[in-house]
Design a protein around this motif. Structure first.
Motif, PDB file in Angstrom:
ATOM      1  N   TRP A 112     128.122  11.481  14.566  1.00 30.82           N
ATOM      2  CA  TRP A 112     127.524  12.389  13.582  1.00 30.82           C
ATOM      3  C   TRP A 112     126.345  11.742  12.861  1.00 30.82           C
ATOM      4  O   TRP A 112     125.380  12.431  12.497  1.00 30.82           O
ATOM      5  N   SER A 113     126.392  10.434  12.659  1.00 28.07           N
ATOM      6  CA  SER A 113     125.213   9.778  12.087  1.00 28.07           C
ATOM      7  C   SER A 113     124.063   9.783  13.086  1.00 28.07           C
ATOM      8  O   SER A 113     122.892   9.877  12.700  1.00 28.07           O
ATOM      9  N   ASP A 114     124.386   9.735  14.392  1.00 28.88           N
ATOM     10  CA  ASP A 114     123.338   9.855  15.405  1.00 28.88           C
ATOM     11  C   ASP A 114     122.630  11.202  15.334  1.00 28.88           C
ATOM     12  O   ASP A 114     121.412  11.296  15.541  1.00 28.88           O
ATOM     13  N   VAL A 115     123.402  12.265  15.059  1.00 30.07           N
ATOM     14  CA  VAL A 115     122.806  13.594  14.938  1.00 30.07           C
ATOM     15  C   VAL A 115     121.785  13.597  13.790  1.00 30.07           C
ATOM     16  O   VAL A 115     120.652  14.071  13.931  1.00 30.07           O
ATOM     17  N   LEU A 116     122.202  13.043  12.641  1.00 29.31           N
ATOM     18  CA  LEU A 116     121.281  12.924  11.504  1.00 29.31           C
ATOM     19  C   LEU A 116     120.095  12.040  11.863  1.00 29.31           C
ATOM     20  O   LEU A 116     118.935  12.355  11.546  1.00 29.31           O
ATOM     21  N   GLN A 117     120.364  10.945  12.542  1.00 31.76           N
ATOM     22  CA  GLN A 117     119.309   9.990  12.868  1.00 31.76           C
ATOM     23  C   GLN A 117     118.300  10.570  13.849  1.00 31.76           C
ATOM     24  O   GLN A 117     117.096  10.284  13.766  1.00 31.76           O
ATOM     25  N   LEU A 118     118.761  11.418  14.784  1.00 39.81           N
ATOM     26  CA  LEU A 118     117.835  12.042  15.723  1.00 39.81           C
ATOM     27  C   LEU A 118     116.855  12.952  14.984  1.00 39.81           C
ATOM     28  O   LEU A 118     115.648  12.956  15.262  1.00 39.81           O
ATOM     29  N   VAL A 119     117.365  13.704  14.023  1.00 40.39           N
ATOM     30  CA  VAL A 119     116.492  14.574  13.220  1.00 40.39           C
ATOM     31  C   VAL A 119     115.463  13.738  12.462  1.00 40.39           C
ATOM     32  O   VAL A 119     114.269  14.050  12.450  1.00 40.39           O
ATOM     33  N   VAL A 120     115.926  12.643  11.854  1.00 45.45           N
ATOM     34  CA  VAL A 120     115.033  11.807  11.052  1.00 45.45           C
ATOM     35  C   VAL A 120     113.978  11.123  11.927  1.00 45.45           C
ATOM     36  O   VAL A 120     112.783  11.123  11.615  1.00 45.45           O
ATOM     37  N   LEU A 121     114.413  10.547  13.053  1.00 42.35           N
ATOM     38  CA  LEU A 121     113.448   9.799  13.876  1.00 42.35           C
ATOM     39  C   LEU A 121     112.439  10.736  14.531  1.00 42.35           C
ATOM     40  O   LEU A 121     111.252  10.411  14.640  1.00 42.35           O
ATOM     41  N   TRP A 122     112.885  11.919  14.968  1.00 42.05           N
ATOM     42  CA  TRP A 122     111.945  12.866  15.580  1.00 42.05           C
ATOM     43  C   TRP A 122     110.970  13.383  14.527  1.00 42.05           C
ATOM     44  O   TRP A 122     109.764  13.478  14.759  1.00 42.05           O
ATOM     45  N   ALA A 123     111.499  13.707  13.340  1.00 38.57           N
ATOM     46  CA  ALA A 123     110.634  14.204  12.266  1.00 38.57           C
ATOM     47  C   ALA A 123     109.630  13.143  11.827  1.00 38.57           C
ATOM     48  O   ALA A 123     108.449  13.435  11.607  1.00 38.57           O
ATOM     49  N   GLY A 124     110.087  11.895  11.693  1.00 37.29           N
ATOM     50  CA  GLY A 124     109.187  10.825  11.268  1.00 37.29           C
ATOM     51  C   GLY A 124     108.073  10.581  12.260  1.00 37.29           C
ATOM     52  O   GLY A 124     106.900  10.411  11.886  1.00 37.29           O
ATOM     53  N   CYS A 125     108.422  10.587  13.544  1.00 40.28           N
ATOM     54  CA  CYS A 125     107.421  10.353  14.580  1.00 40.28           C
ATOM     55  C   CYS A 125     106.441  11.525  14.659  1.00 40.28           C
ATOM     56  O   CYS A 125     105.217  11.339  14.733  1.00 40.28           O
ATOM     57  N   ALA A 126     106.980  12.752  14.619  1.00 44.71           N
ATOM     58  CA  ALA A 126     106.122  13.934  14.706  1.00 44.71           C
ATOM     59  C   ALA A 126     105.216  14.042  13.481  1.00 44.71           C
ATOM     60  O   ALA A 126     104.035  14.393  13.600  1.00 44.71           O
ATOM     61  N   ALA A 127     105.750  13.751  12.286  1.00 47.37           N
ATOM     62  CA  ALA A 127     104.935  13.834  11.069  1.00 47.37           C
ATOM     63  C   ALA A 127     103.806  12.806  11.086  1.00 47.37           C
ATOM     64  O   ALA A 127     102.685  13.090  10.645  1.00 47.37           O
ATOM     65  N   SER A 128     104.080  11.612  11.600  1.00 45.54           N
ATOM     66  CA  SER A 128     103.034  10.585  11.688  1.00 45.54           C
ATOM     67  C   SER A 128     101.931  11.006  12.649  1.00 45.54           C
ATOM     68  O   SER A 128     100.738  10.829  12.375  1.00 45.54           O
ATOM     69  N   ALA A 129     102.321  11.584  13.777  1.00 41.35           N
ATOM     70  CA  ALA A 129     101.326  12.065  14.733  1.00 41.35           C
ATOM     71  C   ALA A 129     100.527  13.224  14.144  1.00 41.35           C
ATOM     72  O   ALA A 129      99.295  13.304  14.306  1.00 41.35           O
ATOM     73  N   TRP A 130     101.211  14.128  13.437  1.00 40.18           N
ATOM     74  CA  TRP A 130     100.523  15.263  12.827  1.00 40.18           C
ATOM     75  C   TRP A 130      99.520  14.805  11.766  1.00 40.18           C
ATOM     76  O   TRP A 130      98.437  15.377  11.638  1.00 40.18           O
ATOM     77  N   HIS A 131      99.893  13.781  11.012  1.00 42.63           N
ATOM     78  CA  HIS A 131      98.969  13.249  10.006  1.00 42.63           C
ATOM     79  C   HIS A 131      97.674  12.770  10.661  1.00 42.63           C
ATOM     80  O   HIS A 131      96.571  13.033  10.147  1.00 42.63           O
ATOM     81  N   LEU A 132      97.790  12.089  11.784  1.00 45.80           N
ATOM     82  CA  LEU A 132      96.593  11.615  12.479  1.00 45.80           C
ATOM     83  C   LEU A 132      95.767  12.783  13.007  1.00 45.80           C
ATOM     84  O   LEU A 132      94.534  12.795  12.908  1.00 45.80           O
ATOM     85  N   LEU A 133      96.454  13.777  13.577  1.00 43.25           N
ATOM     86  CA  LEU A 133      95.735  14.926  14.123  1.00 43.25           C
ATOM     87  C   LEU A 133      95.044  15.723  13.028  1.00 43.25           C
ATOM     88  O   LEU A 133      93.900  16.167  13.182  1.00 43.25           O
ATOM     89  N   ALA A 134      95.747  15.922  11.907  1.00 41.58           N
ATOM     90  CA  ALA A 134      95.194  16.736  10.830  1.00 41.58           C
ATOM     91  C   ALA A 134      94.015  16.055  10.140  1.00 41.58           C
ATOM     92  O   ALA A 134      93.067  16.715   9.712  1.00 41.58           O
ATOM     93  N   SER A 135      94.061  14.727  10.048  1.00 45.78           N
ATOM     94  CA  SER A 135      93.016  14.019   9.305  1.00 45.78           C
ATOM     95  C   SER A 135      91.820  13.638  10.173  1.00 45.78           C
ATOM     96  O   SER A 135      90.672  13.707   9.721  1.00 45.78           O
ATOM     97  N   ARG A 136      92.074  13.254  11.448  1.00 45.86           N
ATOM     98  CA  ARG A 136      90.962  12.764  12.275  1.00 45.86           C
ATOM     99  C   ARG A 136      91.119  13.173  13.731  1.00 45.86           C
ATOM    100  O   ARG A 136      90.664  12.480  14.638  1.00 45.86           O
ATOM    101  N   GLY A 137      91.757  14.319  13.956  1.00 49.99           N
ATOM    102  CA  GLY A 137      92.141  14.697  15.310  1.00 49.99           C
ATOM    103  C   GLY A 137      91.005  14.709  16.310  1.00 49.99           C
ATOM    104  O   GLY A 137      91.084  14.065  17.365  1.00 49.99           O
TER     105      GLY A 137
END
Length: 661
Positions: free
Chosen positions: A181-206
């Motif tokens: 169950w912690s893996d389920v939470l961790q998958l959400v966090v790691l996917w969100a963190g990675c996607a948000a970091s990529a989105w920040h780069l795209l939105a600012s200097r894509g």
């Protein structure tokens, strides 16, 4: 460099508190080893699937994969070829191994080997698992500590100790159900963190980043090479075949993953978990490889970021981006994501190592294992993991390759033993053990002696060697028997295979157009200082040749011979062309360049090929790394130039540091 802000610390603290609270909650209901190691065999398919996905997407992946895509030699999106093997491996596992695994009576998957091949085989394969998983666990801990060290300014050893303490604390407390169950939470966090970091780069200097992407990093399809002595490690064929064997063994014969299949309520739940894993893996890997691609573009356009990476290993890419470029809040989310990826791998490894130690080594069945003993064994393995993490930090190896190489040494032979049990159950323990020894000898021998063979071939080689020797020694004709192909699972995984293949082929088609020629500036040679430095008349510029290191002039007579070679290739008064890479100058204000003669000879490579310089690469200036390494292998094999002497017994860098006697 910026540390974590208050917002970052709140994000990370909220994540850690959620995981700790979850572990404490589940710990209240555990009385026996079956509760602790198998979650009471009550798990549904979808949390098991998310747990499997989270486990494979470890901190090694979130740190190592972007570094591979952006900076690693021979890297780029070619890593996606590996994912083509996942749906095939899941289908093969469902058909070939899952029915036998579900018949295991205890918490160890290696019990299925004892029924057909004897107690000795079970213990030998279990010991192989303990060694391989124990070693890779340290690399996972090291990858996570790189981020914590960069974000908090801690020494690397202190970060390893702190992370080890947190992971051991909640894993020891909560058991497998808390892990899942912690893996389920961790998958959400790691996917969100990675996607948000990529989105920040795209939105600012894509647009800027996408336009600056190095063309060679966009290629995800390398179908022509074989990895058999051609120096191409990450070609399509070895990644498909090697990935198939490695993933089949990882998910079906590695206790840290297959233990989840034993915890499923029914075989249908276990099957559903494998199918969902086969469908979800590629989108997740595409997310963090996409982040790596954007960071490759950032290195091209952001001089401050490129300077921060100068002299640092490729695996420092994500930690450096985290502390230099991400805004507050997002930094905390990415740190939490990498911690989540680490915890999801560490908790599974610790729990499975303890389960195998108690059941396969000590011979205590789950129903006879008190919960305190299970926790104590987990704690002991946690201490081992911390020591292995400190060792991985000292090795200096690229962590993504390091983990996969360790797995490739062991996974093939272990899979071979399981296949002997499946295909020839009457072969006997001695035949299986002989096959295991042959498989380990084959992978170890190729790793040590055939360095030109891609490590991706180690798993298939080890499996085939184990299987052939086991069958021959057992004198039992192999028989597959009736194979059941679940219709929905087969269609879903086949469709995923076709979809991934289409993405790879489309990438290959785009890569057919030649990249634009790099910009070059003229340089009339005014003087040659030593074997890797010259001076231009234009602006009296000093030029340091990229990617190489020649003997110093004080290293008589080798320094003078190296200087003479550069003088012959770039004579005084001759015009050469300087091609700049990502970082244009070094700390001594020298121009960093790839030097081309008018006849299209790359002087840097030619000095290495003739044996008068060694390869010395500093990220992010890696444009011709592959060519340099190929030239270096040829020069050493042919004992060209200074390789015929003792010149490189003391490499130039060691000489400058006063390390040579």
């Amino acid at each position: 460099m910026r540390g974590l802000s208050t917002a970052d610390l709140l994000v990370v603290s909220a994540y850690l508190l959620a995981v700790a609270g979850m572990s404490a909650w589940f710990a209240r209901r555990q009385a026996t080893g079956e509760d602790y190691f198998l979650a009471g065999r009550r798990m549904h398919g979808w949390p098991l699937a998310l747990s499997l996905v989270a486990n494979q997407a470890s901190a090694v992946s979130l740190v190592g994969a972007p570094a591979f895509v952006a900076l690693q030699a021979g890297g780029g999106l070619v890593w996606l070829q590996y994912e083509l093997a996942v749906p095939l491996a899941m289908l093969a596992l469902i058909v070939l191994l899952l029915p036998a695994l579900r018949r295991a009576s205890g918490s160890s998957i290696y019990a299925v080997l004892e029924a057909t091949l004897g107690r000795g085989t079970r213990r030998a394969v279990a010991a192989t698992f303990l060694v391989s998983r124990g070693l890779t666990l340290g690399a996972v801990l090291y990858a996570s500590a790189l981020v914590v060290s960069a974000a908090l300014g801690w020494p690397l050893a202190a970060a390893i100790l702190a992370l080890g303490f947190v992971a051991v604390l909640y894993t020891t407390l909560g058991g497998l159900v808390a892990d899942i169950w912690s893996d389920v939470l961790q998958l959400v966090v790691l996917w969100a963190g990675c996607a948000a970091s990529a989105w920040h780069l795209l939105a600012s200097r894509g647009d800027e980043l996408l336009a600056a992407l190095p063309p060679e990093r966009l290629v995800a399809w390398a179908p022509r090479a074989t990895g058999l002595g051609d120096g191409e490690t990450f070609a399509f064929l070895p990644m498909l075949v090697g990935g198939l064997f490695l993933y089949l063994s990882y998910y079906g014969c590695d206790q840290s993953q297959a233990q989840r299949l034993l915890a499923a309520r029914t075989t249908r739940d276990a099957e559903r978990a494998l199918v969902l894993n086969g469908l979800l893996r590629f989108p997740l890997v595409l997310t963090y490889c996409g982040l790596g691609l954007l960071l490759a573009g950032l290195l091209q356009v952001d001089g401050g970021f490129a300077s921060a990476m100068a002299g640092r290993p490729p695996d420092a890419l994500v930690p450096t981006y985290l502390v230099t470029a991400l805004p507050g809040g997002l930094r905390g989310l990415l740190v939490a994501a990498i911690l989540a990826a680490a915890m999801s791998s560490i908790d599974s490894a610790l729990n499975s190592l303890a389960a195998v130690t108690l059941e396969d080594v000590a011979g205590i069945t789950p129903e006879r294992q008190p919960a305190w003993l299970a926790r104590a064994t987990t704690l002991a393995w946690g201490l081992f993991a911390v020591g292995a993490g400190l060792g991985a930090a000292a090795s200096g190896r690229a962590i993504l390759e390091l983990v996969n190489q360790v797995g490739s040494l062991f996974y093939g032979p272990v899979l071979g033993v399981f296949l002997v049990a499946r295909l020839a159950p009457r072969a006997g323990g001695r035949a299986a053990l002989g096959g295991l020894a042959a498989g380990l000898a084959a992978t170890g021998g190729v790793a040590a002696l055939a360095t030109g063979v891609s490590w991706l071939w180690w798993s298939p080689l080890g499996c085939v060697a184990t299987l052939l020797v086991g069958l021959a020694a057992g004198r039992d004709a192999p028989a597959l028997g009736a194979l059941i192909w679940p219709r929905r699972a087969t269609l879903a995984l086949a469709a995923m295979f076709v979809a991934v293949l289409a993405v790879l082929v489309a990438s290959g088609a785009r890569a057919q157009s030649p990249p634009p020629a790099p910009r070059r500036v003229a340089c009339t040679v005014a003087a040659v200082s030593d074997g890797d430095t010259l001076r231009c008349r234009q602006g009296d510029r000093r030029v340091r040749l990229l990617g190489i290191d020649a003997p110093e002039r004080e290293q008589a007579p080798h320094g003078a011979r190296a200087r003479a070679q550069l003088l012959a290739l770039a004579p005084v008064g001759r015009t050469v062309w300087l091609e700049l890479d990502v970082r244009a100058r070094d700390q001594y204000d020298r121009v960093l360049a790839w030097v081309w003669r008018p006849d299209s000879v790359l002087v840097n490579r030619e000095l290495v090929r003739r044996g008068y310089a060694v390869v010395s690469l500093l990220p992010p200036n890696l444009r011709y790394e592959r060519e340099l390494r190929t030239a270096a292998r040829d020069a050493q094999r042919e004992r060209a130039g200074l390789w015929a002497t003792d010149a490189f017994a003391c490499p130039p860098e060691a000489f400058r540091k006063g390390q040579c006697g």
